[in-house]
Design a protein around this motif. Structure first.
Motif, mmCIF file in Angstrom:
data_model
loop_
_atom_site.group_PDB
_atom_site.id
_atom_site.type_symbol
_atom_site.label_atom_id
_atom_site.label_comp_id
_atom_site.label_asym_id
_atom_site.label_seq_id
_atom_site.Cartn_x
_atom_site.Cartn_y
_atom_site.Cartn_z
ATOM 1 N N GLU A 194 34.660 3.819 -1.172
ATOM 2 C CA GLU A 194 34.209 3.158 0.049
ATOM 3 C C GLU A 194 33.094 2.135 -0.196
ATOM 4 O O GLU A 194 33.028 1.104 0.474
ATOM 5 N N LEU A 195 32.213 2.421 -1.121
ATOM 6 C CA LEU A 195 31.056 1.554 -1.332
ATOM 7 C C LEU A 195 31.374 0.331 -2.174
ATOM 8 O O LEU A 195 30.784 -0.731 -1.985
ATOM 9 N N ASN A 196 32.331 0.473 -3.090
ATOM 10 C CA ASN A 196 32.544 -0.592 -4.083
ATOM 11 C C ASN A 196 33.946 -1.187 -4.061
ATOM 12 O O ASN A 196 34.340 -1.850 -5.016
ATOM 13 N N HIS A 197 34.714 -0.958 -2.967
ATOM 14 C CA HIS A 197 36.123 -1.357 -3.001
ATOM 15 C C HIS A 197 36.315 -2.864 -3.165
ATOM 16 O O HIS A 197 37.185 -3.302 -3.915
ATOM 17 N N ARG A 198 35.507 -3.666 -2.487
ATOM 18 C CA ARG A 198 35.666 -5.126 -2.607
ATOM 19 C C ARG A 198 35.352 -5.582 -4.033
ATOM 20 O O ARG A 198 36.081 -6.396 -4.607
ATOM 21 N N GLU A 199 34.298 -5.048 -4.604
ATOM 22 C CA GLU A 199 33.928 -5.416 -5.966
ATOM 23 C C GLU A 199 34.992 -4.950 -6.956
ATOM 24 O O GLU A 199 35.324 -5.663 -7.911
ATOM 25 N N ASN A 200 35.556 -3.762 -6.729
ATOM 26 C CA ASN A 200 36.602 -3.256 -7.619
ATOM 27 C C ASN A 200 37.861 -4.112 -7.545
ATOM 28 O O ASN A 200 38.539 -4.338 -8.559
ATOM 29 N N PHE A 201 38.191 -4.587 -6.339
ATOM 30 C CA PHE A 201 39.335 -5.480 -6.162
ATOM 31 C C PHE A 201 39.098 -6.783 -6.930
ATOM 32 O O PHE A 201 39.977 -7.260 -7.663
ATOM 33 N N LYS A 202 37.918 -7.343 -6.785
ATOM 34 C CA LYS A 202 37.561 -8.580 -7.495
ATOM 35 C C LYS A 202 37.621 -8.381 -9.007
ATOM 36 O O LYS A 202 38.146 -9.230 -9.736
ATOM 37 N N ASN A 203 37.090 -7.257 -9.465
ATOM 38 C CA ASN A 203 37.081 -6.999 -10.907
ATOM 39 C C ASN A 203 38.494 -6.835 -11.453
ATOM 40 O O ASN A 203 38.784 -7.264 -12.584
ATOM 41 N N MET A 204 39.374 -6.220 -10.664
ATOM 42 C CA MET A 204 40.763 -6.075 -11.116
ATOM 43 C C MET A 204 41.434 -7.442 -11.220
ATOM 44 O O MET A 204 42.148 -7.723 -12.195
ATOM 45 N N LEU A 205 41.209 -8.300 -10.237
ATOM 46 C CA LEU A 205 41.761 -9.659 -10.293
ATOM 47 C C LEU A 205 41.290 -10.384 -11.544
ATOM 48 O O LEU A 205 42.070 -11.048 -12.236
ATOM 49 N N SER A 206 40.013 -10.252 -11.849
ATOM 50 C CA SER A 206 39.437 -10.936 -13.015
ATOM 51 C C SER A 206 39.972 -10.378 -14.322
ATOM 52 O O SER A 206 40.275 -11.126 -15.260
ATOM 53 N N SER A 207 40.102 -9.057 -14.392
ATOM 54 C CA SER A 207 40.524 -8.428 -15.648
ATOM 55 C C SER A 207 41.982 -8.745 -15.984
ATOM 56 O O SER A 207 42.371 -8.762 -17.154
ATOM 57 N N LEU A 208 42.794 -9.003 -14.961
ATOM 58 C CA LEU A 208 44.218 -9.278 -15.190
ATOM 59 C C LEU A 208 44.495 -10.758 -15.441
ATOM 60 O O LEU A 208 45.567 -11.118 -15.945
ATOM 61 N N TYR A 209 43.565 -11.612 -15.077
ATOM 62 C CA TYR A 209 43.736 -13.058 -15.235
ATOM 63 C C TYR A 209 43.727 -13.436 -16.714
ATOM 64 O O TYR A 209 42.902 -12.959 -17.495
ATOM 65 N N SER A 210 44.646 -14.297 -17.119
ATOM 66 C CA SER A 210 44.730 -14.740 -18.514
ATOM 67 C C SER A 210 44.220 -16.177 -18.636
ATOM 68 O O SER A 210 44.868 -17.118 -18.149
ATOM 69 N N LYS A 211 43.079 -16.312 -19.249
ATOM 70 C CA LYS A 211 42.477 -17.627 -19.425
ATOM 71 C C LYS A 211 43.380 -18.491 -20.303
ATOM 72 O O LYS A 211 44.026 -18.014 -21.232
ATOM 73 N N ASN A 212 43.444 -19.763 -19.979
ATOM 74 C CA ASN A 212 44.233 -20.759 -20.710
ATOM 75 C C ASN A 212 45.741 -20.604 -20.525
ATOM 76 O O ASN A 212 46.520 -21.228 -21.251
ATOM 77 N N GLU A 213 46.147 -19.758 -19.569
ATOM 78 C CA GLU A 213 47.565 -19.629 -19.240
ATOM 79 C C GLU A 213 47.795 -20.040 -17.788
ATOM 80 O O GLU A 213 46.860 -20.111 -16.991
ATOM 81 N N PHE A 214 49.042 -20.319 -17.443
ATOM 82 C CA PHE A 214 49.423 -20.506 -16.047
ATOM 83 C C PHE A 214 49.611 -19.120 -15.448
ATOM 84 O O PHE A 214 50.405 -18.321 -15.938
ATOM 85 N N ASN A 215 48.850 -18.807 -14.378
ATOM 86 C CA ASN A 215 48.829 -17.468 -13.811
ATOM 87 C C ASN A 215 49.443 -17.427 -12.417
ATOM 88 O O ASN A 215 49.032 -18.176 -11.524
#
Length: 276
Positions: free
Chosen positions: A164-185
């Motif tokens: 409940e306290l960190n759900h927005r931050e956890n969602f953001k972190n998941m988006l960032s961790s899955l993103y592949s730099k230098n690729e078309f995503n």
């Protein structure tokens, strides 16, 4: 004569509503990107969303015919196959088996999957049996020749609300961790209203649903209501561009707790990628 017409008015109105709920609209989108790998020029993506355990149109056959004619390279399914109010796993299996026979399919959850945990477990088994990729909170690479693009999927936002306290931050972190730099995503995510977070992470292309086209679309006003966005929602259909991110929102292929659409047909979205 006037009285006879008045007696026909309810029948005409009912027919109009049935047409809005069951007549399939096919939307073709040509999307151009500077950084699309050249081997992916004319890459075709069919976007399916918000089936809600419903037959698509008067018959599924017309929908499947449209899909096969488009000959997509992949089909992306952005949640709410299940329905919290009127679930039927036989319908779910039937439509997914048909989709998987056409081309590789990729799935992410919607909020209705997370409301039906037992049925969602069954759905995961069906996906595995049909070789449909469950892309929730993971990524894969699509290759053509010596080039690739990154296809990312994230679980519905409600999945993260367990914290409940960190759900927005956890969602953001998941988006960032899955993103592949230098690729078309490309990102599959059920909710369009999170576009700020998708754009901040620099996803090139995002597929979403959830909004049901605003349910009722009125001239000069637009959509009336959407889950999560409330009254007069902003992101209901078509494409939206923010920074370098293009968001594609499907009007959906079914209905849920509010079964009536107005000026808002069910929709199959067919996307062709091009390189600028």
């Amino acid at each position: 004569m006037k009285y006879k017409l008045l007696t026909l008015a309810p029948i005409i109105a009912a027919g109009t509503l049935i047409k809005q709920n069951k007549k399939l609209k096919t939307t073709h989108l040509d999307l151009t990107f500077n950084n699309l790998p050249k081997n992916f020029k004319n890459f075709r993506i069919a976007h399916v969303s918000d089936i809600h355990c419903a037959k698509i149109g008067i018959s599924d056959l017309f929908f499947l015919e449209k899909l096969r004619k488009f000959s997509p390279d992949i089909i992306v399914i952005t949640g709410d196959i299940l329905d919290n109010y009127n679930n039927d796993m036989d319908i779910v299996y039937n439509i997914l088996s048909q989709l998987s026979s056409i081309t590789p399919c990729y799935f992410v959850s919607g909020n209705h999957e997370l409301r039906l945990l037992k049925e969602y477990d069954e759905l995961k088994k069906i996906l595995k049996r049909l070789n449909i990729t469950n892309l929730n909170n993971t990524k894969t690479y699509l290759t053509k020749g010596d080039e690739k693009i990154c296809l990312v999927g994230i679980e519905d936002y409600n999945f993260f609300k367990e914290d409940e306290l960190n759900h927005r931050e956890n969602f953001k972190n998941m988006l960032s961790s899955l993103y592949s730099k230098n690729e078309f995503n490309i990102l599959l995510s059920h909710r369009p209203e999170k576009i700020d977070l998708y754009a901040k992470t620099n996803y090139n292309l995002v597929f979403s649903g959830h909004a049901h086209g605003g349910q009722w679309q009125l001239p000069f006003i637009g959509g009336i209501f959407s889950p999560s966005q409330g009254f007069f929602p902003k992101y209901i259909k078509g494409t939206y561009i923010q920074n370098k991110t293009t968001l594609v929102v499907s009007q959906g292929l079914g209905n849920s707790s509010f079964p009536i659409r107005f000026n808002n047909q069910i929709e199959l979205v067919l996307v062709t990628l091009n390189k600028k």
